[in-house]
Design a protein around this motif. Structure first.
Motif, PDB file in Angstrom:
ATOM      1  N   VAL A  21       0.821  -1.188   0.131  1.00  0.00           N
ATOM      2  CA  VAL A  21      -0.044  -0.099  -0.078  1.00  0.00           C
ATOM      3  C   VAL A  21       0.762   1.182  -0.074  1.00  0.00           C
ATOM      4  O   VAL A  21       1.917   1.510   0.949  1.00  0.00           O
ATOM      5  N   ALA A  22       0.769   2.120  -0.931  1.00  0.00           N
ATOM      6  CA  ALA A  22       1.603   3.377  -1.029  1.00  0.00           C
ATOM      7  C   ALA A  22       0.652   4.472  -0.677  1.00  0.00           C
ATOM      8  O   ALA A  22      -0.537   4.705  -1.084  1.00  0.00           O
ATOM      9  N   VAL A  23       0.975   5.142   0.531  1.00  0.00           N
ATOM     10  CA  VAL A  23       0.294   6.275   1.146  1.00  0.00           C
ATOM     11  C   VAL A  23       1.049   7.586   0.683  1.00  0.00           C
ATOM     12  O   VAL A  23       1.986   7.602   0.980  1.00  0.00           O
ATOM     13  N   ALA A  77       4.356   5.415  -5.895  1.00  0.00           N
ATOM     14  CA  ALA A  77       3.206   5.147  -6.839  1.00  0.00           C
ATOM     15  C   ALA A  77       3.627   3.918  -7.503  1.00  0.00           C
ATOM     16  O   ALA A  77       2.754   3.337  -7.887  1.00  0.00           O
ATOM     17  N   LYS A  78       4.726   3.903  -8.093  1.00  0.00           N
ATOM     18  CA  LYS A  78       5.116   2.789  -8.946  1.00  0.00           C
ATOM     19  C   LYS A  78       5.131   1.429  -7.909  1.00  0.00           C
ATOM     20  O   LYS A  78       4.660   0.372  -8.453  1.00  0.00           O
ATOM     21  N   VAL A  83      -2.706   2.740  -4.127  1.00  0.00           N
ATOM     22  CA  VAL A  83      -2.218   3.942  -3.940  1.00  0.00           C
ATOM     23  C   VAL A  83      -3.146   4.917  -3.455  1.00  0.00           C
ATOM     24  O   VAL A  83      -4.411   5.035  -4.065  1.00  0.00           O
ATOM     25  N   MET A  84      -3.043   5.229  -2.119  1.00  0.00           N
ATOM     26  CA  MET A  84      -3.853   6.224  -1.344  1.00  0.00           C
ATOM     27  C   MET A  84      -3.482   7.607  -1.400  1.00  0.00           C
ATOM     28  O   MET A  84      -2.443   7.844  -0.809  1.00  0.00           O
ATOM     29  N   PRO A 102       1.110   8.156 -14.239  1.00  0.00           N
ATOM     30  CA  PRO A 102       1.898   7.269 -15.027  1.00  0.00           C
ATOM     31  C   PRO A 102       2.035   5.854 -14.492  1.00  0.00           C
ATOM     32  O   PRO A 102       2.238   4.959 -15.321  1.00  0.00           O
ATOM     33  N   TYR A 103       1.633   5.731 -13.108  1.00  0.00           N
ATOM     34  CA  TYR A 103       2.020   4.367 -12.404  1.00  0.00           C
ATOM     35  C   TYR A 103       0.782   3.631 -12.124  1.00  0.00           C
ATOM     36  O   TYR A 103       0.840   2.807 -11.508  1.00  0.00           O
ATOM     37  N   MET A 104      -0.182   4.167 -12.535  1.00  0.00           N
ATOM     38  CA  MET A 104      -1.716   3.544 -12.286  1.00  0.00           C
ATOM     39  C   MET A 104      -2.064   2.710 -13.455  1.00  0.00           C
ATOM     40  O   MET A 104      -2.536   2.972 -14.389  1.00  0.00           O
ATOM     41  N   THR A 105      -1.460   1.524 -13.304  1.00  0.00           N
ATOM     42  CA  THR A 105      -1.587   0.574 -14.283  1.00  0.00           C
ATOM     43  C   THR A 105      -2.543  -0.555 -13.933  1.00  0.00           C
ATOM     44  O   THR A 105      -3.290  -0.642 -12.641  1.00  0.00           O
ATOM     45  N   GLU A 106      -2.916  -1.362 -14.870  1.00  0.00           N
ATOM     46  CA  GLU A 106      -4.098  -2.511 -14.733  1.00  0.00           C
ATOM     47  C   GLU A 106      -3.922  -3.120 -13.471  1.00  0.00           C
ATOM     48  O   GLU A 106      -2.753  -3.646 -13.060  1.00  0.00           O
ATOM     49  N   GLY A 107      -4.923  -3.353 -12.806  1.00  0.00           N
ATOM     50  CA  GLY A 107      -4.971  -4.420 -11.598  1.00  0.00           C
ATOM     51  C   GLY A 107      -4.728  -3.466 -10.297  1.00  0.00           C
ATOM     52  O   GLY A 107      -4.852  -3.999  -9.224  1.00  0.00           O
TER      53      GLY A 107
END
Length: 146
Positions: A21-23, A77-78, A83-84, A102-107
């Protein structure tokens, strides 16, 4: 759009096993969510601006929790499966578009503590990314103490 509501009794923390989990942010909500998650055994990375006022506070917590890391926003984010976005609403869209999108990829899942940026469409998540909201009933220090 259908909205599903879930509460503590509906949750299975095991769903986060092996996930990160990325905060993004470590203010009132960011510190509460990230520290609570880490103390619950979840792998957490906190994304901050290098040299920000909160970097040192987050790094101090990281010294005693091996599943908690501090890194720059793009790295977090990567690295995050979830990603919160826990930065102030007025900054959220700019940070999202320049450093997270740019790092919000599928899944992956994009999470918020409240829905202003989603409701007003200043942030529109990719279709292959889930959007969730984890809305506390109080300020971060209250969330942390409860």
């Amino acid at each position: 759009m259908a909205i599903n509501k879930y509460y503590d009794s509906d949750c299975n923390l095991g769903m986060l096993d092996g996930k990160t989990v990325a905060v993004i942010g470590f203010g009132s909500q960011g510190h509460a969510h990230s520290e609570n998650l880490a103390e619950s055994g979840v792998n957490v990375v906190v994304g901050l601006r290098k040299g920000s006022g909160h970097w040192e506070k987050a790094a101090k917590f990281a010294e005693t929790h091996e599943n908690f890391k501090v890194m720059e926003v793009e790295e977090a984010a990567k690295a995050g499966d979830v990603v919160m976005m826990l930065v102030p609403d007025e900054l959220c869209a700019d940070i999202y578009h320049s450093q997270v999108e740019p790092y919000m990829t599928e899944g992956k899942a994009l999470a918020f503590a409240h829905g202003f940026n989603i409701h007003f469409k200043t942030i529109v998540a990719p279709k292959n990314v889930d959007v969730i909201m984890i809305a506390p009933k109080g300020p971060g220090h209250t969330v942390r103490s409860q």
